[in-house]
Design a protein around this motif. Structure first.
Motif, PDB file in Angstrom:
ATOM      1  N   ARG A 230       1.023  -1.369   0.012  1.00 30.00           N
ATOM      2  CA  ARG A 230      -0.630   0.166   0.024  1.00 30.00           C
ATOM      3  C   ARG A 230       1.245   1.311   0.474  1.00 30.00           C
ATOM      4  NH1 ARG A 230      -5.783  -0.217   1.507  1.00 30.00           N
ATOM      5  NH2 ARG A 230      -5.951  -2.125   1.968  1.00 30.00           N
ATOM      6  N   PHE A 231       2.309   1.428   0.577  1.00 32.61           N
ATOM      7  CA  PHE A 231       2.769   2.204   0.915  1.00 32.61           C
ATOM      8  C   PHE A 231       3.074   2.945  -0.261  1.00 32.61           C
ATOM      9  CE2 PHE A 231       6.844   4.792   2.400  1.00 32.61           C
ATOM     10  CZ  PHE A 231       6.511   5.382   3.060  1.00 32.61           C
ATOM     11  N   LEU A 232       4.182   0.689  -0.604  1.00 31.18           N
ATOM     12  CA  LEU A 232       4.960   1.702  -2.115  1.00 31.18           C
ATOM     13  C   LEU A 232       3.772   2.371  -2.791  1.00 31.18           C
ATOM     14  CD1 LEU A 232       7.566   0.974  -3.011  1.00 31.18           C
ATOM     15  CD2 LEU A 232       7.096  -1.189  -3.338  1.00 31.18           C
ATOM     16  N   THR A 233       2.882   1.607  -3.443  1.00 27.60           N
ATOM     17  CA  THR A 233       1.851   2.211  -4.370  1.00 27.60           C
ATOM     18  C   THR A 233       1.468   4.029  -4.325  1.00 27.60           C
ATOM     19  OG1 THR A 233       1.063   0.182  -5.108  1.00 27.60           O
ATOM     20  CG2 THR A 233      -0.163   1.551  -5.140  1.00 27.60           C
ATOM     21  N   ALA A 234       1.700   3.909  -2.846  1.00 30.35           N
ATOM     22  CA  ALA A 234       1.225   5.723  -2.534  1.00 30.35           C
ATOM     23  C   ALA A 234       2.096   6.550  -2.706  1.00 30.35           C
ATOM     24  CB  ALA A 234       0.693   5.508  -1.045  1.00 30.35           C
ATOM     25  N   VAL A 235       3.469   5.407  -2.714  1.00 33.73           N
ATOM     26  CA  VAL A 235       5.140   6.768  -3.122  1.00 33.73           C
ATOM     27  C   VAL A 235       5.156   6.616  -4.343  1.00 33.73           C
ATOM     28  CG1 VAL A 235       5.399   6.919  -1.106  1.00 33.73           C
ATOM     29  CG2 VAL A 235       6.621   5.150  -2.310  1.00 33.73           C
ATOM     30  N   ASP A 236       4.535   6.180  -5.309  1.00 37.64           N
ATOM     31  CA  ASP A 236       4.243   5.814  -6.815  1.00 37.64           C
ATOM     32  C   ASP A 236       5.907   4.315  -7.043  1.00 37.64           C
ATOM     33  OD1 ASP A 236       2.380   7.780  -7.424  1.00 37.64           O
ATOM     34  OD2 ASP A 236       3.581   9.668  -6.961  1.00 37.64           O
ATOM     35  N   HIS A 237       6.189   3.762  -5.901  1.00 31.63           N
ATOM     36  CA  HIS A 237       7.323   3.481  -6.141  1.00 31.63           C
ATOM     37  C   HIS A 237       8.603   4.217  -5.916  1.00 31.63           C
ATOM     38  CE1 HIS A 237       5.076  -0.368  -6.946  1.00 31.63           C
ATOM     39  NE2 HIS A 237       4.112  -0.173  -7.176  1.00 31.63           N
ATOM     40  N   HIS A 238       8.616   4.864  -4.828  1.00 32.30           N
ATOM     41  CA  HIS A 238       9.520   5.527  -5.379  1.00 32.30           C
ATOM     42  C   HIS A 238      11.489   5.210  -5.103  1.00 32.30           C
ATOM     43  CE1 HIS A 238      12.443   8.872  -3.762  1.00 32.30           C
ATOM     44  NE2 HIS A 238      11.922   9.605  -3.776  1.00 32.30           N
ATOM     45  N   PRO A 239      11.909   4.950  -6.127  1.00 38.17           N
ATOM     46  CA  PRO A 239      13.095   4.293  -5.684  1.00 38.17           C
ATOM     47  C   PRO A 239      14.156   4.537  -4.073  1.00 38.17           C
ATOM     48  CG  PRO A 239      14.038   6.241  -6.743  1.00 38.17           C
ATOM     49  CD  PRO A 239      12.468   5.856  -6.654  1.00 38.17           C
ATOM     50  N   ARG A 240      14.252   5.160  -3.470  1.00 32.76           N
ATOM     51  CA  ARG A 240      14.705   5.136  -2.498  1.00 32.76           C
ATOM     52  C   ARG A 240      13.973   4.595  -1.270  1.00 32.76           C
ATOM     53  NH1 ARG A 240      19.656   5.314  -3.031  1.00 32.76           N
ATOM     54  NH2 ARG A 240      19.893   6.655  -4.806  1.00 32.76           N
ATOM     55  N   ALA A 241      12.708   3.811  -1.110  1.00 28.49           N
ATOM     56  CA  ALA A 241      11.582   3.538  -0.378  1.00 28.49           C
ATOM     57  C   ALA A 241      12.202   1.841  -0.923  1.00 28.49           C
ATOM     58  CB  ALA A 241       9.866   3.567  -0.899  1.00 28.49           C
ATOM     59  N   LYS A 242      13.100   2.039   0.664  1.00 25.27           N
ATOM     60  CA  LYS A 242      13.413   0.498   1.110  1.00 25.27           C
ATOM     61  C   LYS A 242      12.920  -0.729   2.440  1.00 25.27           C
ATOM     62  CE  LYS A 242      15.797   0.366  -2.631  1.00 25.27           C
ATOM     63  NZ  LYS A 242      16.914  -0.232  -3.287  1.00 25.27           N
ATOM     64  N   ILE A 243      13.273  -1.429   2.695  1.00 22.76           N
ATOM     65  CA  ILE A 243      12.472  -2.451   3.747  1.00 22.76           C
ATOM     66  C   ILE A 243      13.399  -2.469   4.790  1.00 22.76           C
ATOM     67  CG2 ILE A 243      12.228  -4.586   4.565  1.00 22.76           C
ATOM     68  CD1 ILE A 243      10.585  -4.410   2.065  1.00 22.76           C
ATOM     69  N   LEU A 244      13.519  -2.394   6.541  1.00 21.60           N
ATOM     70  CA  LEU A 244      14.622  -2.964   6.740  1.00 21.60           C
ATOM     71  C   LEU A 244      14.462  -4.407   7.270  1.00 21.60           C
ATOM     72  CD1 LEU A 244      15.871  -1.543  10.169  1.00 21.60           C
ATOM     73  CD2 LEU A 244      15.601  -3.627  10.101  1.00 21.60           C
ATOM     74  N   PHE A 245      14.408  -6.285   7.099  1.00 19.48           N
ATOM     75  CA  PHE A 245      13.821  -7.114   7.561  1.00 19.48           C
ATOM     76  C   PHE A 245      14.350  -7.422   8.735  1.00 19.48           C
ATOM     77  CE2 PHE A 245      14.353 -11.578   7.244  1.00 19.48           C
ATOM     78  CZ  PHE A 245      13.168 -12.140   6.957  1.00 19.48           C
ATOM     79  N   ASP A 246      13.397  -7.676   9.419  1.00 21.27           N
ATOM     80  CA  ASP A 246      13.654  -8.270  10.697  1.00 21.27           C
ATOM     81  C   ASP A 246      12.522  -9.744  10.655  1.00 21.27           C
ATOM     82  OD1 ASP A 246      13.692  -8.554  13.641  1.00 21.27           O
ATOM     83  OD2 ASP A 246      13.526  -6.678  14.331  1.00 21.27           O
ATOM     84  N   PRO A 247      12.889 -10.697  11.003  1.00 13.89           N
ATOM     85  CA  PRO A 247      12.204 -11.950  11.336  1.00 13.89           C
ATOM     86  C   PRO A 247      11.431 -11.969  12.642  1.00 13.89           C
ATOM     87  CG  PRO A 247      14.356 -12.332  11.455  1.00 13.89           C
ATOM     88  CD  PRO A 247      14.333 -11.158  11.509  1.00 13.89           C
ATOM     89  N   SER A 248      12.249 -11.453  13.919  1.00  8.58           N
ATOM     90  CA  SER A 248      11.204 -11.290  14.962  1.00  8.58           C
ATOM     91  C   SER A 248       9.682 -10.902  14.405  1.00  8.58           C
ATOM     92  CB  SER A 248      12.438 -10.544  16.129  1.00  8.58           C
ATOM     93  OG  SER A 248      12.007  -9.470  15.796  1.00  8.58           O
ATOM     94  N   HIS A 249       9.391  -9.473  13.782  1.00  6.69           N
ATOM     95  CA  HIS A 249       8.440  -9.283  14.046  1.00  6.69           C
ATOM     96  C   HIS A 249       7.346  -9.774  13.346  1.00  6.69           C
ATOM     97  CE1 HIS A 249       9.781  -5.804  16.250  1.00  6.69           C
ATOM     98  NE2 HIS A 249      10.631  -5.536  15.549  1.00  6.69           N
ATOM     99  N   TYR A 250       7.947 -10.936  12.103  1.00  9.57           N
ATOM    100  CA  TYR A 250       7.006 -11.814  11.916  1.00  9.57           C
ATOM    101  C   TYR A 250       6.198 -12.933  11.486  1.00  9.57           C
ATOM    102  CZ  TYR A 250       9.440  -9.099   7.847  1.00  9.57           C
ATOM    103  OH  TYR A 250      10.459  -7.608   7.410  1.00  9.57           O
TER     104      TYR A 250
END
Length: 350
Positions: free
Chosen positions: A200-220
């Motif tokens: 949802r967020f990535l679509t809302a910012v038009d797939h901005h090239p600097r929008a990235k993820i910090l992956f932390d499996p504990s929250h999953y």
């Protein structure tokens, strides 16, 4: 394929008033003594002068040189607290006021403006430090409605993400100007808390090239998400990696929501590395497979074990899980030199 860098450690949970946890220099010396090669630095004035770092290359060069003296590199800067303040639902105003300077408390508009400026400064400071990614939170406007009764009115979530995008788009543009990725930790309490909300967020910012993820499996684990499938789906957007363990042991009394219990008594709780249920061998394999270019950074949070023991054990745990990727295929020894003519004959084409 790339070999992940590490081990590294996030300093936020260790920062304190007494040595060796009171200054960046002391923390670097302590981390190096445990075998860490990198530190993720929260943008706390006790550790870094963010405005000076954003303005002065000399300041950043001196900071890196000081760390290098201990064999330590900065991995990323973090604005988790400041990023949280970019978007705050009024229900949380009082609770989150503590994340801002005292002069701004009770003034949500001034607090937000300060937070936006802080994250933009972190983009420039990251560039001056030679860093490629930055760690932060998205903040939350829709979180009070995550499991609603009565039902959400039509358009509420769409408007929340449209507003979140309006607030973050200028910040992402600042990161783009600096040449640094902005990695959001996918985390309960944030509007970006799983794959669906990330999309949802990535679509809302038009797939901005600097929008990235910090992956932390504990929250999953605590949300009962498939963290390996998450890597398969979104690996091209993962720019930071927190190595943190967790476990989920539901009963007939308590499950995902925790029943308002303390951390030690919840069905889902964070644990020190190796004490939880996360399959880190599979995660490190996935990260190597997808050429993750960054650092494996311990974030210590545990409901049971002492922090210093978790940090000591974590350096060895990460070191032993990092996969030194191969430079050649395992069956190269059986390779035979063939030409096009031979290949066509093998296929029965001549």
């Amino acid at each position: 394929m790339k070999t992940i860098k590490g081990p590294a450690i996030f300093l936020a949970q260790f920062l304190g008033d007494e040595a060796p946890f009171d200054t960046l220099e002391n923390l670097a010396r302590w981390a190096a003594g445990l075998g860490y090669k990198g530190i993720q630095i929260p943008c706390d004035p006790r550790l870094i002068d963010l405005a000076t770092a954003a303005d002065s290359q000399a300041y950043c060069d001196d900071l890196r040189a000081m760390l290098a003296g201990f064999g330590i590199e900065p991995t990323e800067l973090s604005t988790h607290l400041q990023g949280q303040l970019v978007a705050v639902h009024p229900a949380y105003d009082t609770l989150f006021d503590g994340f801002a300077p005292p002069a701004l408390r009770g003034n949500p508009q001034a607090r937000q403006a300060w937070a936006v400026d802080q994250v933009k400064l972190a983009a420039k400071a990251s560039a001056n430090l030679g860093l490629s990614a930055h760690a932060t939170f998205s903040g939350a406007l829709a979180w009070p409605y995550v499991y609603p009764w009565p039902q959400r009115p039509a358009g509420l979530i769409e408007e929340a993400f449209a507003e979140l995008a309006r607030r973050w788009r200028p910040i992402l543009d600042a990161f783009d100007e600096a040449g640094v990725d902005c990695a959001y930790e996918i985390h309960p309490g944030e509007d970006i808390h799983d794959g669906a909300t990330w999309e949802r967020f990535l679509t809302a910012v038009d797939h901005h090239p600097r929008a990235k993820i910090l992956f932390d499996p504990s929250h999953y684990v605590l949300q009962q998400l498939d963290y390996l499938d998450f890597i398969d789906r979104y690996h091209d957007r993962i720019a930071c990696f927190h190595v943190k363990d967790a476990e989920f042991n539901p009963t007939g009394r308590s499950g995902v929501y925790g029943g308002y219990e303390g951390w030690a008594d919840r069905a889902g709780r964070f644990r020190s590395l190796g004490d939880g249920q996360v399959d880190f061998s599979a995660i490190f394999s996935k990260m190597a497979q997808y050429d993750f270019p960054g650092w494996a950074v311990l974030e210590w949070e545990c409901a049971i074990k002492h922090a210093e023991d978790g940090a000591r054990e974590g350096a060895l745990f990460i070191r032993d899980h990092i996969i030194r990727v191969t430079e050649r295929a395992f069956d190269d020894f059986a390779a035979s030199a063939m030409d096009q003519g031979a290949n066509r004959r093998l296929l029965g084409l001549d």
